[in-house]
Scaffold this active site. Structure first.
Site, PDB file in Angstrom:
ATOM      1  N   ARG A  27     -67.613 -50.948  15.103  1.00 23.10           N
ATOM      2  CA  ARG A  27     -66.207 -51.290  14.870  1.00 23.10           C
ATOM      3  C   ARG A  27     -65.981 -52.791  14.788  1.00 23.10           C
ATOM      4  O   ARG A  27     -64.975 -53.248  14.251  1.00 23.10           O
ATOM      5  CB  ARG A  27     -65.342 -50.720  15.995  1.00 23.10           C
ATOM      6  CG  ARG A  27     -65.350 -49.224  16.070  1.00 23.10           C
ATOM      7  CD  ARG A  27     -64.583 -48.777  17.268  1.00 23.10           C
ATOM      8  NE  ARG A  27     -63.169 -48.964  17.089  1.00 23.10           N
ATOM      9  CZ  ARG A  27     -62.310 -48.011  16.761  1.00 23.10           C
ATOM     10  NH1 ARG A  27     -62.736 -46.788  16.575  1.00 23.10           N
ATOM     11  NH2 ARG A  27     -61.038 -48.271  16.618  1.00 23.10           N
ATOM     12  N   TRP A  75     -63.854 -57.768  16.695  1.00 26.41           N
ATOM     13  CA  TRP A  75     -63.831 -58.169  15.287  1.00 26.41           C
ATOM     14  C   TRP A  75     -62.683 -59.160  15.193  1.00 26.41           C
ATOM     15  O   TRP A  75     -61.523 -58.789  15.329  1.00 26.41           O
ATOM     16  CB  TRP A  75     -63.583 -56.951  14.392  1.00 26.41           C
ATOM     17  CG  TRP A  75     -63.681 -57.255  12.927  1.00 26.41           C
ATOM     18  CD1 TRP A  75     -64.801 -57.248  12.150  1.00 26.41           C
ATOM     19  CD2 TRP A  75     -62.601 -57.610  12.050  1.00 26.41           C
ATOM     20  NE1 TRP A  75     -64.488 -57.576  10.855  1.00 26.41           N
ATOM     21  CE2 TRP A  75     -63.150 -57.812  10.771  1.00 26.41           C
ATOM     22  CE3 TRP A  75     -61.230 -57.794  12.223  1.00 26.41           C
ATOM     23  CZ2 TRP A  75     -62.382 -58.169   9.663  1.00 26.41           C
ATOM     24  CZ3 TRP A  75     -60.461 -58.160  11.131  1.00 26.41           C
ATOM     25  CH2 TRP A  75     -61.041 -58.339   9.867  1.00 26.41           C
ATOM     26  N   ASN A 101     -57.005 -54.293  21.186  1.00 27.30           N
ATOM     27  CA  ASN A 101     -57.296 -54.104  19.765  1.00 27.30           C
ATOM     28  C   ASN A 101     -55.962 -54.143  19.036  1.00 27.30           C
ATOM     29  O   ASN A 101     -55.010 -53.496  19.482  1.00 27.30           O
ATOM     30  CB  ASN A 101     -57.980 -52.750  19.553  1.00 27.30           C
ATOM     31  CG  ASN A 101     -58.321 -52.487  18.094  1.00 27.30           C
ATOM     32  OD1 ASN A 101     -58.357 -53.412  17.281  1.00 27.30           O
ATOM     33  ND2 ASN A 101     -58.581 -51.237  17.765  1.00 27.30           N
ATOM     34  N   LYS A 491     -70.399 -51.565  -2.931  1.00 25.33           N
ATOM     35  CA  LYS A 491     -71.588 -51.385  -2.071  1.00 25.33           C
ATOM     36  C   LYS A 491     -72.469 -52.624  -2.141  1.00 25.33           C
ATOM     37  O   LYS A 491     -73.012 -53.062  -1.134  1.00 25.33           O
ATOM     38  CB  LYS A 491     -72.409 -50.162  -2.506  1.00 25.33           C
ATOM     39  CG  LYS A 491     -71.845 -48.825  -2.103  1.00 25.33           C
ATOM     40  CD  LYS A 491     -72.044 -48.456  -0.665  1.00 25.33           C
ATOM     41  CE  LYS A 491     -70.830 -48.471   0.164  1.00 25.33           C
ATOM     42  NZ  LYS A 491     -69.604 -47.886  -0.104  1.00 25.33           N
ATOM     43  N   LYS A 609     -66.186 -50.918  10.835  1.00 22.48           N
ATOM     44  CA  LYS A 609     -66.146 -49.552  10.300  1.00 22.48           C
ATOM     45  C   LYS A 609     -64.717 -49.025  10.164  1.00 22.48           C
ATOM     46  O   LYS A 609     -64.392 -48.362   9.195  1.00 22.48           O
ATOM     47  CB  LYS A 609     -66.969 -48.638  11.216  1.00 22.48           C
ATOM     48  CG  LYS A 609     -67.136 -47.220  10.699  1.00 22.48           C
ATOM     49  CD  LYS A 609     -68.100 -47.160   9.556  1.00 22.48           C
ATOM     50  CE  LYS A 609     -68.295 -45.773   9.008  1.00 22.48           C
ATOM     51  NZ  LYS A 609     -68.795 -45.820   7.622  1.00 22.48           N
TER      52      LYS A 609
HETATM   53  C1  F6R Z   1     -66.842 -49.347   2.006  1.00 22.53           C
HETATM   54  C2  F6R Z   1     -66.075 -48.944   3.151  1.00 22.53           C
HETATM   55  C3  F6R Z   1     -64.618 -49.230   3.185  1.00 22.53           C
HETATM   56  C4  F6R Z   1     -63.859 -47.985   3.625  1.00 22.53           C
HETATM   57  C5  F6R Z   1     -62.366 -48.300   3.804  1.00 22.53           C
HETATM   58  C6  F6R Z   1     -61.554 -47.089   4.172  1.00 22.53           C
HETATM   59  O1  F6R Z   1     -68.166 -48.960   2.143  1.00 22.53           O
HETATM   60  O2  F6R Z   1     -66.602 -48.373   4.069  1.00 22.53           O
HETATM   61  O3  F6R Z   1     -64.171 -49.689   1.960  1.00 22.53           O
HETATM   62  O4  F6R Z   1     -64.021 -46.998   2.663  1.00 22.53           O
HETATM   63  O5  F6R Z   1     -62.233 -49.276   4.807  1.00 22.53           O
HETATM   64  O6  F6R Z   1     -62.004 -46.512   5.348  1.00 22.53           O
HETATM   65  P1  F6R Z   1     -61.607 -45.038   5.756  1.00 22.53           P
HETATM   66  O7  F6R Z   1     -62.219 -44.118   4.794  1.00 22.53           O
HETATM   67  O8  F6R Z   1     -62.129 -44.886   7.154  1.00 22.53           O
HETATM   68  O9  F6R Z   1     -60.110 -44.985   5.708  1.00 22.53           O
END
Ligand code: F6R
Length: 614
Positions: A27, A75, A101, A491, A609
């Site tokens: 995170r 972060w 957070n 990516k 993440k």
């Molecule tokens: C790219 C990536 C981010 C997530 C975005 C949304 O590899 O991981 O662009 O896709 O932050 O995250 P979620 O799907 O958790 O809402």
């Protein structure tokens, strides 16, 4: 973003906190810290910059006993990564300790007010105002829970906060305001756990309760008292922790990213299992709270997400339009909430979020809820906030995704969107029995297709070796493959730190073509479909300007190998499945580029993440 853990029980707190933080490191990982109340109920804080291993070294060198503590992995939002800015932060006396957070949006004004008094600040963080505010309220109320509640009422913005203090050393106070990531309280006998993510406590807690916005918990060893920020006592529903929630390991793989790319055939199979009658050619979404009539009344769909999840939405639009016959829009969630969105006719809102915690996506969902719109969420995290906001959750069923770059959850999102479009198309009559049967047969091939798409790993590894010195890439695609150009580029940027842009190939001549020379490779996604000739023309245009082309082509294509510099072959498939045939190649290319460039593949710099701040 940041990860939060708390423990109060009969075991030593430090190993508990460190094990929890390890599970949350994805995170945020620019600094970390813990605070433990030792045997004499004195607070001992330890903080370090960098990854968790640095903090671990510190805690092993200078051991602390004590069975109550809190921990944080950061972060950075306000203040660069440094020991002073790492959490926990304390009040003037050092007796009140806070981890946090989120963002205190009014911290400048609060800090100015507190600084006029006797309060001294040692960090550049917004967080540090919180312990000082608690100190003020505690000196007036002599009650820690009340002091925390009054403090919470002064904070603007979304927050998740844990507080411990020497004044009342038998409790941890947890507060949640808005969507700054989850805050979960877990219990097992005489032990209590708190964490921003279930993974951090799934090995220990038997039952968990999720704090909602404007709720707080006073967590003791034997009991937990829940209340609202208005001061009213709450009875919270608890959920039993299941095996599925326990986090996975890396196994024989060098990185989680490679492991998770390899898991995609199984993830896609899991996403479809029990939801499609392979023999009956039917779609069954158990528990979906939409009647046939409601499905036939759907006039519009809005797909919402961020980053990779938004790329899933872009693929999903093709499914919704073609298979369900419903006009569909895509919304970048961070923009959606700030527009004068016209909800007439009222759309079905479908959000996609692997974490279910992305603050922009949640804010969009809240806006949709305020307007009374029906919502479905595609999510990989059981019990997440997006699941709690939506009328129905279509679980991605991938198991925990640990690599910070999303991989397997995109494959599963695509399969689930296909499924959902079939369900709508069946119920609104857009697909007759025959058409549905044909589509189910196509979708049933998806797991095998992804498996075959993974078989060219070694050639992609060699290609990454060849191109790893390039500083810029252009990714081009058309139709349903355009979102894959976007995904390939994201990516590469996030894992290899190589600049890349994804474009609709038709857009190239409207500007990006000026960038093309022999130092900027173009990755052109050109499978054999109705748009193939157009892609071939685009590739020729690049070649005519001395550009280097890596073509993603259908197995058996004999033309593209004669034009392009390099070829990645992908298995032939139906047009609507192409994203699943192409995705593994793009993920593997980014992965091996990152490995060649010696990047931190699973925890790329500056990323986290779950993005729980705006
Ligand atoms: C790219 C990536 C981010 C997530 C975005 C949304 O590899 O991981 O662009 O896709 O932050 O995250 P979620 O799907 O958790 O809402």
């Amino acid at each position: 973003m940041c990860g939060i853990v708390g423990y109060i029980g009969s075991e030593k707190a430090v190993p508990m906190l460190m094990a929890g933080l390890k599970k949350l490191e994805y995170r945020g990982y620019d600094s970390a810290g813990i605070a433990v109340l030792d045997g004499k109920n004195a607070v001992k804080s330890q903080r370090s910059i960098g990854k968790l291993s640095a903090l671990l070294e510190l805690t092993e060198k200078d051991k602390t006993d004590g069975t109550l503590g809190i921990g944080h992995t950061r972060w950075a939002t306000h203040g660069k990564p440094s020991v002073e800015n790492a959490h926990p932060h304390t009040d003037c006396s050092g007796k009140i300790v806070v981890i946090h957070n989120g963002i205190v949006e009014n911290y400048i004004e609060l800090k100015a007010r507190l600084s006029e008094g006797r309060h001294k600040f040692f960090s550049q963080t917004d967080t540090e105002v919180i312990p000082h505010l608690i100190e003020e309220h505690f000196s007036a109320t002599h009650n820690m829970a009340e002091a925390c509640r009054l403090t919470a009422l002064e904070l603007k913005g979304a927050q998740a906060i844990l507080v411990v203090s020497e004044y009342e050393p038998d409790k941890i106070i947890a507060i949640r305001i808005g969507n700054a990531g989850g805050l979960i309280v877990g219990r097992d006998g005489k032990e209590s756990y708190i964490a921003s993510d279930l993974a951090a406590m799934a090995d220990h807690a038997r039952h968990v309760a999720y704090l909602e916005s404007r709720e707080m918990a006073v967590v003791g060893r034997d009991s937990v008292h829940y209340l609202t920020l208005d001061g009213a006592t709450l009875v919270k529903k608890t959920t039993a922790v299941t095996e599925q929630m326990v986090s996975a390991g890396k196994g024989l793989f060098e990185h989680f990213m490679l492991k998770e790319i390899s898991e995609q055939p199984e993830c896609v199979l899991n996403a479809l299992r029990g939801r499609m009658g392979f023999e009956l050619a039917d779609v069954l979404l158990e528990g979906i709270p939409f009647s046939k009539h409601e499905a036939s009344e759907m006039r519009r769909i809005v797909l919402v997400g961020m980053g990779t999840s938004m790329h899933a939405a872009m693929v999903g639009r093709h499914y919704m339009e073609r298979l369900a016959g419903v006009p569909t829009e895509i919304e970048n969630a961070s923009e959606f909430r700030y527009r004068d969105f016209i909800a007439d006719p009222p759309p079905l809102v479908i959000s996609i979020s692997q974490s279910g915690e992305t603050v922009d996506t949640l804010a969009g969902m809240e806006e949709a809820k305020r307007r009374g719109l029906r919502q479905i969420t595609l999510c990989n995290t059981p019990g997440s906030q997006s699941s709690r906001l939506a009328d129905y959750t279509l679980s991605l069923r991938c198991g925990p995704e640990i690599g910070v770059a999303s991989t397997k959850t995109l494959a599963s999102s695509i399969a689930c969107l296909y499924l959902l479009a079939l369900w709508i198309g069946k119920h609104n009559g857009h697909l007759d029995e025959k058409a549905l049967e044909k589509q189910v047969q196509i979708l049933a091939k998806a797991p095998d297709l992804v498996g075959r798409a993974l078989s060219m790993t070694s050639s992609i590894k060699a290609l990454a070796e060849k191109y790893h010195k390039a500083n810029h890439f252009l990714y081009l695609g058309r139709g349903i493959d355009y979102p894959m150009a976007m995904e390939g580029a994201i990516k590469l940027k996030e894992t290899a730190y190589v600049h890349a842009e994804g474009y609709a190939a038709g857009e190239m001549k409207h500007g990006p073509i000026a960038l093309i020379d022999d130092s900027m490779p173009v990755l052109a996604i050109a499978p054999r479909n109705a748009l193939y000739q157009k892609m071939v023309s685009n590739i020729q245009e690049v070649k005519a300007r001395d550009g280097k082309v890596i073509a993603v082509a259908t197995e058996g294509d004999t033309l593209l190998p004669t034009i392009a510099d390099d070829i990645i072959f992908v298995p032939a498939c139906d047009y609507l499945l192409e994203p699943l045939a192409i995705l593994p190649a793009l993920q593997l290319f980014a992965y091996y580029m990152a490995v060649h460039l010696k990047r931190d593949v699973d925890q790329p710099r500056n990323l986290a993440k779950s993005v729980t701040v705006e």
